[in-house]
Design an enzyme around this catalytic site. Structure first.
Site, PDB file in Angstrom:
ATOM      1  N   HIS A   1       0.840  -1.190   0.000  1.00  0.00           N
ATOM      2  CA  HIS A   1       0.000   0.000   0.000  1.00  0.00           C
ATOM      3  C   HIS A   1       0.878   1.243   0.000  1.00  0.00           C
ATOM      4  CE1 HIS A   1      -2.994   2.766   2.264  1.00  0.00           C
ATOM      5  NE2 HIS A   1      -3.204   2.827   0.968  1.00  0.00           N
TER       6      HIS A   1
ATOM      7  N   CYS B   1      -0.364   0.372   9.666  1.00  0.00           N
ATOM      8  CA  CYS B   1      -0.612   1.729   9.174  1.00  0.00           C
ATOM      9  C   CYS B   1      -2.050   1.894   8.687  1.00  0.00           C
ATOM     10  CB  CYS B   1       0.348   2.067   8.051  1.00  0.00           C
ATOM     11  SG  CYS B   1       2.022   2.340   8.636  1.00  0.00           S
ATOM     12  N   HIS B   2      -2.449   1.033   7.741  1.00  0.00           N
ATOM     13  CA  HIS B   2      -3.778   1.219   7.168  1.00  0.00           C
ATOM     14  C   HIS B   2      -4.567  -0.079   7.124  1.00  0.00           C
ATOM     15  CE1 HIS B   2      -1.029   4.300   5.482  1.00  0.00           C
ATOM     16  NE2 HIS B   2      -1.981   5.086   5.951  1.00  0.00           N
ATOM     17  N   GLY B   3      -4.147  -1.054   7.908  1.00  0.00           N
ATOM     18  CA  GLY B   3      -4.947  -2.244   8.115  1.00  0.00           C
ATOM     19  C   GLY B   3      -4.952  -3.276   7.001  1.00  0.00           C
TER      20      GLY B   3
END
Lengths: 175, 689
Positions: A120, A139-141
């Site tokens: 990502h 960070c963003h799953g």
């Protein structure tokens, strides 16, 4: 004033065009060193040579993180359960379809070697976390399974497999 | 830049923009429509050349800063590694280093031009003073830039120049401590110099804007020194001045490229290839050539404070020039006496520069004092006096008349001044060489395969030299800037990557710590550097009778000898740069068992004919037959010495072949381009003459 040249572009002859072209070409060519110097220097490239890692001490179900070219590389000694989970998945349902067999070396099914950088935005996923017994990026799953394949979250692709080979059963060469 | 512009862009979008920010109109009135005197000669192109050089210095400087480490322990190595490893790093470094010299060369021409043609006179006083401010900023920038590589000259130059401020009564020492950020020149000094060296060029650029603004308010001076009165006297800046300036720049580039590609170390000092050593001052501290006249003035005064005051006054006196020379005729062309004194003044400056590079003793001191008096007399006595007593010749009625008169006249004076200036510059530029006056025998000049514009390394000699280094030199000398991988680099000894890796694996390299926190030894890899024979300086000294065997990576560039006048002038044209290898080769053969009686050799030292002072701590390292050559080359000391000096030249400059190859290509392109510019300029100006 006897200045007509500037006001009449039609009078620009071959010489002016040729000189202008030479200046433009020369100028662009001389830009090259200023751009090229930004690339990795010879010492950085030399330091990115392949490394050898002894994997004998890594017990079943454990993993280590080594650095190659400044990137964290996960070497995971997978349990039977992890391997079975990875192979039970319907490949077509995956976001970035790839079989588990294609992501490990033949005959060394228990060893998963992936670059530990979330596809990502570059954070380092945490091993043995998330719902797929693989990796979870804080960070963003994004969640990766025990084959390092993306299963859930914003990441678009699987964790990449670096170039590596088995020098012996207990030693791999990365790079 | 005077008054609102009547410039109107043709495109509606640009018109929209112009109504909101009239920057296009500003550019148009400043650099396109701006009327420029039509009788300007080529000395006037140096303004454009200086703008170009400022741009080049900022561009290359910003890039070098991307690879440079401003730390006293790392700075020297970071400069060396950026030259060796960064793509085109050698080119960028040469451009920046030679660029500083070219910048100063151009600014001196520019200043002397202003002096000759009276460009400082009413109404251009502020323009002139802004120029002096730029010059002062340039000097500060140049000085701090020279400190950054953190070589011997950097360090001791920084020490000497900062100590100038200790001459200030009462607070001098406090000022110096403030400048240093410590009790001596050290890491804090280097850090702040780096910061300021990055800042000042942008200040210069700012003052340059003011300088150009003031120029465009007052209008340009010209060789006739009369004001432009009608449209007949001027031509528009574009295309006339722009094309002429571009031609000037393209010719100047030839000179610049000569130094970048063929004489990169000519204007520098060999001592600056020795890392800074606070325990040892070089034999002769010499500033860069562009400071030499002022350095000579400093040394001429036998009093510390007075010397410093005289040196700064020599620069600051320029500020008062418009009020010292009150003659109404601007151009020295029409001032028969002022013209002669001007050239005498130029010679005084050049001679002061020459003296600045000489050791401060004997006749040089006396000459320095006389010339210092001459320097100040020019400003304080001659010019004020001439303003009163001189009868100038009549000046032309207008610039147009001057142009008309010139087309009948002969251009001989211009040619002769150009020649005089070339000779003077060569003398001046080379004078730094004379600094290292030693009474040692000069090493014989050998024939090297890598000399000249097309020189390349002799691969077999490089391989033999490496063998000599490995078997003999490496017992005491490190080679810490050369990595094993370099042996397979193009332009090097010509080994394959596998051969380089195989050689590396025969070495034991200390690495670690490992997972247990311990250091360990492993076989070398191509990325490793040649390991040092001693773990630290103290161990090296103990093992070598107190002497420190220098690292050999840069020895061929860090050693030089005086060439003397007129050789250093010829060297500039013949591209002679092989003092280093000549010296290294000579040292290896210069041992004599029975020294001359008048040379005292202390115990533990050995007589060497070519070593400065003759007493060297290194015993005779080579003897015939000591190293076995596989290729049939004679196993003699002379051959060993030559091979190892060749190898060390490559170690000092691994990209020399690339430098000369690219240099040739650049020259071909530049010469063609300058030729095209010449004809284009002629064409554009055809209807203006």
């Amino acid at each position: 004033m006897t200045t007509t040249t500037a006001d009449h572009p039609t009078r620009r002859d071959f010489l002016l065009v040729a000189t202008g072209a030479a200046a433009a070409v020369g100028g662009v060519a001389s830009l090259w060193p200023f751009v090229s110097q930004m690339n990795p220097d010879a010492a950085t490239i030399a330091a990115g040579a392949p490394i050898e890692v002894d994997i004998a001490p890594i017990a079943d179900g454990q993993d280590i993180k080594v650095f190659w070219r400044g990137k964290p590389i996960y070497i995971m000694h997978r349990t039977k359960k992890q391997i079975e989970e990875a192979r039970a998945v319907e490949v077509d349902t995956l976001r970035d379809p790839a079989t588990d067999e294609s992501r490990v070396k033949d005959g060394h099914d228990q060893w998963l070697v992936v670059i530990g950088i979330c596809t990502h935005l570059g954070c380092i996923p945490i091993a043995h976390q998330g719902e797929y017994d693989g990796f979870f990026c804080p960070c963003h799953g994004s969640q990766y399974d025990s084959s390092g394949r993306i299963r859930q979250g914003p990441a678009p692709a699987n964790l990449p497999v670096p170039p590596y080979q088995f020098v012996s059963d207990t030693k791999i060469q990365i790079g | 830049m005077s008054g609102p512009s009547d410039y109107k862009p043709s495109h509606p979008a640009l018109q929209w923009f112009e109504r909101r920010l009239p920057i296009l109109g500003l550019m148009h009135s400043s650099f396109v429509a701006y009327p420029t005197p039509r009788n300007l000669n080529y000395w006037w192109t140096f303004g454009a050349i200086l703008s170009f050089m400022l741009g080049m210095q900022i561009l290359t400087g910003v890039i070098l800063a991307m690879h440079y480490t401003p730390n006293a322990d790392l700075a020297f190595r970071s400069v060396e590694l950026l030259v060796r490893d960064v793509n085109y790093g050698w080119l960028l470094r040469n451009m920046h280093a030679a660029g500083a010299s070219m910048f100063f060369f151009a600014v001196y021409v520019h200043m002397f031009r202003g002096l000759y043609y009276g460009s400082y006179k009413e109404p251009r006083e502020v323009l002139w003073i802004l120029g002096v401010i730029i010059y002062l900023l340039m000097m500060a920038t140049g000085f701090m830039g020279y400190v950054l590589p953190w070589g011997q000259m950097s360090f001791w130059g920084a020490t000497v120049i900062t100590n100038l401020f200790s001459a200030v009564p009462y607070v001098g020492d406090s000022i110096v401590t403030l400048l240093w950020g410590g009790y001596s020149v050290g890491n804090p000094t280097l850090n702040r110099f780096f910061s300021l060296h990055y800042l000042l060029p942008f200040l210069i650029a700012g003052v340059v804007v003011l300088h150009v603004w003031a120029l465009h308010v007052a209008g340009q001076n010209n060789p006739a020194g009369v004001d432009a009165k009608s449209e007949k006297d001027t031509v528009p800046f574009t295309p006339y001045a722009t094309i002429k300036d571009m031609f000037g720049v393209s010719v100047f580039l030839l000179l610049y490229a000569w130094f970048i590609f063929y004489m990169p170390n000519y204007l520098g000092d060999a001592d600056n290839y020795i890392p800074a050593n606070p325990a040892q001052t070089p034999q002769h501290i010499v500033p860069e050539w562009y400071y030499l006249p002022f350095y000579a003035i400093l040394r001429s005064i036998p009093n510390k404070l007075a010397g410093v005051v005289a040196m700064f006054s020599a620069i600051l006196i320029l500020v008062f020039l418009p009020w010292l020379d009150t003659a109404r005729t601007r151009s020295s062309k029409y001032r028969p006496l002022a013209k002669q004194f001007f050239w005498l003044f130029v010679i005084v400056c050049i001679l002061l520069g020459y003296l600045g590079a000489q050791p401060p003793e004997g006749i040089y001191v006396i000459a320095g004092r006389i010339l210092t008096v001459c320097y100040f007399s020019y400003f304080l006595i001659i010019l004020p006096l001439l303003s009163v007593i001189e009868t100038p010749r009549p000046v032309p009625n207008s610039i147009a008349d001057d142009v008309l008169a010139k087309s009948h006249g002969r251009p001989v004076p211009m040619v002769s001044t150009a020649i005089a200036l070339c000779i003077a510059t060569a003398l001046f530029a080379g004078s730094t060489r004379d600094a290292r006056a030693e009474e040692v025998d000069t090493p014989p000049s050998l024939k090297w395969s890598f000399s000249g514009p097309f020189g390349t390394y002799d691969r077999a000699a490089l391989q033999r030299g490496l063998k000599v280094y490995k078997e003999v030199c490496a017992n005491c000398h490190s080679l810490s800037y050369v990595a094993f991988r370099n042996l397979a680099d193009p332009g090097g000894p010509g080994y394959s990557a596998a051969q380089a890796a195989a050689l590396a694996s025969t070495y034991k390299i200390k690495d670690g710590p490992n997972d247990q926190g311990e250091m360990f030894e492993r076989p070398g890899r191509p990325a490793d550097y040649f390991p040092s024979p001693f773990p630290n300086e103290q161990a090296a000294r103990v093992a070598n009778g107190g002497g420190l065997p220098p690292d050999l990576s840069l020895i061929d560039k860090a050693r030089s000898y005086e060439r003397g006048f007129p050789w250093f002038v010829f060297d500039l044209f013949s591209q002679f740069q092989e003092q280093g290898p000549n010296y290294v080769s000579a040292i290896l053969q210069g041992f004599e068992d029975s020294p001359p009686k008048d040379v005292p050799i202390p115990d533990g030292s050995y007589y060497n004919k070519y070593f400065p002072g003759h007493a060297i701590k290194m015993p005779k390292p080579l003897s015939d037959g000591q190293v076995t050559y596989d290729d049939g080359a004679p196993a003699t000391v002379a051959q060993y010495a030559k091979d190892v000096a060749t190898f060390l030249m490559w170690a000092a400059e691994p990209h020399m072949e690339a430098r000369k190859r690219l240099g040739f290509q650049v020259f071909v392109v530049l010469i063609i381009f300058a030729g095209m510019m010449y004809f284009t300029k002629k064409k554009v100006w055809a209807d203006a003459h």
